[in-house]
Design a protein around this motif. Structure first.
Motif, PDB file in Angstrom:
ATOM      1  N   LEU A 158       0.822  -1.205   0.000  1.00 50.87           N
ATOM      2  CA  LEU A 158       0.000   0.000   0.000  1.00 50.87           C
ATOM      3  C   LEU A 158       0.859   1.260   0.000  1.00 50.87           C
ATOM      4  N   TRP A 159       1.935   1.249   0.781  1.00 54.40           N
ATOM      5  CA  TRP A 159       2.808   2.418   0.858  1.00 54.40           C
ATOM      6  C   TRP A 159       3.462   2.683  -0.491  1.00 54.40           C
ATOM      7  N   ARG A 160       3.853   1.633  -1.177  1.00 56.73           N
ATOM      8  CA  ARG A 160       4.451   1.797  -2.500  1.00 56.73           C
ATOM      9  C   ARG A 160       3.487   2.525  -3.436  1.00 56.73           C
ATOM     10  N   ALA A 161       2.207   2.215  -3.335  1.00 61.82           N
ATOM     11  CA  ALA A 161       1.209   2.820  -4.223  1.00 61.82           C
ATOM     12  C   ALA A 161       0.774   4.211  -3.778  1.00 61.82           C
ATOM     13  N   LEU A 162       0.824   4.477  -2.453  1.00 66.89           N
ATOM     14  CA  LEU A 162       0.146   5.662  -1.926  1.00 66.89           C
ATOM     15  C   LEU A 162       1.036   6.627  -1.142  1.00 66.89           C
ATOM     16  N   LYS A 163       2.335   6.387  -1.086  1.00 73.16           N
ATOM     17  CA  LYS A 163       3.183   7.197  -0.215  1.00 73.16           C
ATOM     18  C   LYS A 163       3.267   8.662  -0.642  1.00 73.16           C
ATOM     19  N   GLN A 164       2.877   8.967  -1.872  1.00 72.85           N
ATOM     20  CA  GLN A 164       2.944  10.359  -2.313  1.00 72.85           C
ATOM     21  C   GLN A 164       1.815  11.201  -1.736  1.00 72.85           C
ATOM     22  N   PHE A 165       0.834  10.557  -1.089  1.00 68.65           N
ATOM     23  CA  PHE A 165      -0.314  11.282  -0.547  1.00 68.65           C
ATOM     24  C   PHE A 165      -0.114  11.526   0.948  1.00 68.65           C
ATOM     25  N   GLU A 166      -0.132  12.795   1.340  1.00 69.72           N
ATOM     26  CA  GLU A 166      -0.014  13.143   2.747  1.00 69.72           C
ATOM     27  C   GLU A 166      -1.391  13.149   3.394  1.00 69.72           C
ATOM     28  N   HIS A 167      -1.421  12.734   4.648  1.00 66.62           N
ATOM     29  CA  HIS A 167      -2.659  12.788   5.426  1.00 66.62           C
ATOM     30  C   HIS A 167      -3.795  12.046   4.715  1.00 66.62           C
ATOM     31  N   GLY A 168      -3.502  10.846   4.224  1.00 67.65           N
ATOM     32  CA  GLY A 168      -4.512  10.040   3.561  1.00 67.65           C
ATOM     33  C   GLY A 168      -5.498   9.439   4.547  1.00 67.65           C
ATOM     34  N   PHE A 169      -6.424   8.642   3.989  1.00 65.84           N
ATOM     35  CA  PHE A 169      -7.556   8.146   4.780  1.00 65.84           C
ATOM     36  C   PHE A 169      -7.792   6.674   4.469  1.00 65.84           C
ATOM     37  N   TYR A 170      -8.074   5.882   5.501  1.00 64.71           N
ATOM     38  CA  TYR A 170      -8.308   4.452   5.346  1.00 64.71           C
ATOM     39  C   TYR A 170      -9.547   4.043   6.137  1.00 64.71           C
ATOM     40  N   ILE A 171     -10.081   2.875   5.797  1.00 70.11           N
ATOM     41  CA  ILE A 171     -11.116   2.213   6.597  1.00 70.11           C
ATOM     42  C   ILE A 171     -10.619   0.806   6.877  1.00 70.11           C
ATOM     43  N   ASP A 172     -10.593   0.434   8.142  1.00 72.13           N
ATOM     44  CA  ASP A 172     -10.074  -0.868   8.572  1.00 72.13           C
ATOM     45  C   ASP A 172     -11.202  -1.636   9.247  1.00 72.13           C
ATOM     46  N   VAL A 173     -11.774  -2.599   8.540  1.00 72.94           N
ATOM     47  CA  VAL A 173     -12.887  -3.395   9.052  1.00 72.94           C
ATOM     48  C   VAL A 173     -12.316  -4.682   9.627  1.00 72.94           C
ATOM     49  N   GLY A 174     -12.469  -4.844  10.939  1.00 79.15           N
ATOM     50  CA  GLY A 174     -11.789  -5.922  11.636  1.00 79.15           C
ATOM     51  C   GLY A 174     -10.397  -5.464  11.993  1.00 79.15           C
ATOM     52  N   ALA A 175     -10.319  -4.296  12.642  1.00 78.65           N
ATOM     53  CA  ALA A 175      -9.023  -3.640  12.876  1.00 78.65           C
ATOM     54  C   ALA A 175      -8.142  -4.432  13.829  1.00 78.65           C
ATOM     55  N   ASN A 176      -8.757  -5.065  14.855  1.00 79.52           N
ATOM     56  CA  ASN A 176      -8.010  -5.871  15.811  1.00 79.52           C
ATOM     57  C   ASN A 176      -7.003  -5.001  16.574  1.00 79.52           C
ATOM     58  N   ASP A 177      -5.808  -5.513  16.818  1.00 79.85           N
ATOM     59  CA  ASP A 177      -4.823  -4.812  17.636  1.00 79.85           C
ATOM     60  C   ASP A 177      -4.271  -3.584  16.896  1.00 79.85           C
ATOM     61  N   PRO A 178      -4.034  -2.468  17.612  1.00 74.82           N
ATOM     62  CA  PRO A 178      -3.527  -1.269  16.932  1.00 74.82           C
ATOM     63  C   PRO A 178      -2.097  -1.390  16.430  1.00 74.82           C
ATOM     64  N   ASN A 179      -1.371  -2.409  16.865  1.00 73.29           N
ATOM     65  CA  ASN A 179       0.022  -2.572  16.447  1.00 73.29           C
ATOM     66  C   ASN A 179       0.276  -3.932  15.794  1.00 73.29           C
ATOM     67  N   HIS A 180      -0.022  -4.989  16.497  1.00 76.79           N
ATOM     68  CA  HIS A 180       0.321  -6.341  16.047  1.00 76.79           C
ATOM     69  C   HIS A 180      -0.438  -6.703  14.772  1.00 76.79           C
ATOM     70  N   ASP A 181       0.288  -7.041  13.720  1.00 82.57           N
ATOM     71  CA  ASP A 181      -0.282  -7.431  12.426  1.00 82.57           C
ATOM     72  C   ASP A 181      -1.199  -6.354  11.839  1.00 82.57           C
ATOM     73  N   SER A 182      -0.981  -5.114  12.212  1.00 84.76           N
ATOM     74  CA  SER A 182      -1.863  -4.039  11.757  1.00 84.76           C
ATOM     75  C   SER A 182      -1.477  -3.549  10.365  1.00 84.76           C
ATOM     76  N   VAL A 183      -2.452  -3.457   9.489  1.00 84.16           N
ATOM     77  CA  VAL A 183      -2.229  -2.918   8.141  1.00 84.16           C
ATOM     78  C   VAL A 183      -2.136  -1.397   8.175  1.00 84.16           C
ATOM     79  N   THR A 184      -2.737  -0.765   9.187  1.00 78.31           N
ATOM     80  CA  THR A 184      -2.853   0.697   9.203  1.00 78.31           C
ATOM     81  C   THR A 184      -1.877   1.404  10.144  1.00 78.31           C
TER      82      THR A 184
END
Length: 281
Positions: free
Chosen positions: A15-41
């Motif tokens: 995701l970072w490779r595709a979107l790193k040029q955008f500052e202050h972007g926005f995501y939706i994480d459904v089934g976010a689980n732990d804020p750190n461990h295995d976190s996509v966001t």
């Protein structure tokens, strides 16, 4: 700056490779689980992004609220209609589910499954309330067998995440994929864990997904990542020392993340520009 990856299967690197040029972007994480461990966001939050976390489990919800103050965290499940539903929690795992069949399968395997009632909301209603007029750069769905019901609750005509990644069975025997492709998305990748989709209007991002994560992405795995664990079993003394070191390093990483987020804020950058102007005056 080296990118720190927290995701289970390098999802954040892609995701970072595709979107790193955008500052202050926005995501939706459904089934976010732990804020750190295995976190996509997590890595995106550290780089100044924010978004919506959908998480029904009380301990993960509390942790997300505490550690992600810029995010909107909603204690519910995403579904195709609002109301109260039964949810099957499996503590300290990412295996909780709203699907009773999946819950029974995991109970048969000896897992501790606790059923309780939670609120269900549609993704459409969450977007209407929390993201009515902004681009959604990516939508991640990890709901352990509940994918089709989640997708049926999203109006993709009104809200169009640029990238969607959905945890998918290895056999890829799911029946819901047409709900995404019929909504104007193309399936571009199966990474062994997730199926990835691009909105037709953002197919220019596809080259970012043509090769797997590699050294050119300049990333490191976070400390404690499953793929970075030592293969040998440490002694009790080594375990205590390693635990203390890990806790200290975690605190340092948290402080560094907070500093990085502060440095990325518009307010700080505006103040810096003003100081530069005054120095030249």
């Amino acid at each position: 700056m080296t990118f720190i990856s927290y995701a289970q299967n390098f999802e954040d690197v892609r995701l970072w490779r595709a979107l790193k040029q955008f500052e202050h972007g926005f995501y939706i994480d459904v089934g976010a689980n732990d804020p750190n461990h295995d976190s996509v966001t997590k890595a995106f939050y550290d780089h100044g992004w924010h978004g919506i976390n959908v998480e029904p489990m009380q301990d993960y919800y509390d942790a997300l609220c505490q550690q992600r103050p810029r995010d909107t965290t909603v204690q519910c499940i995403a579904s195709d209609q609002p109301g109260a539903v039964t949810f099957y929690g499996i503590p300290d795992t990412g295996l909780s589910t709203a699907d009773p069949v999946v819950a029974q399968q995991r109970k048969d395997l000896g897992m501790t499954v606790q059923s309780f009632t939670v609120e269900a909301r549609t993704l459409t209603s969450l977007c209407e309330q929390h993201a009515p007029d902004r681009p959604i750069h990516f939508l991640k769905i990890d709901v352990e067998g509940h994918e089709e019901t989640v997708l049926r609750g999203m109006d993709f005509n009104r809200f169009r995440p640029w990238i969607i990644l959905i945890e998918t069975p290895w056999l890829r025997d799911h029946t819901w994929e047409h709900l995404v492709t019929d909504a104007g998305y193309q399936s571009i990748l199966f990474d062994g864990l997730n199926t990835w989709f691009l909105a037709n209007e953002h197919l220019n991002l596809k080259p970012a997904f043509d090769i797997p994560p590699c050294n050119l992405d300049n990333f490191q795995l976070c400390r404690g990542h499953a793929l970075a664990h030592p293969l040998t079993t440490p002694s009790p003394d080594e375990s205590d020392t390693a635990k203390q070191l890990a806790e200290a390093l975690h605190r340092a990483e948290q402080a560094e993340s907070q500093l990085h987020a502060l440095q990325n804020s518009r307010t700080v950058r505006a103040a810096q520009k003003l100081r530069n102007v005054l120095r030249r005056a």
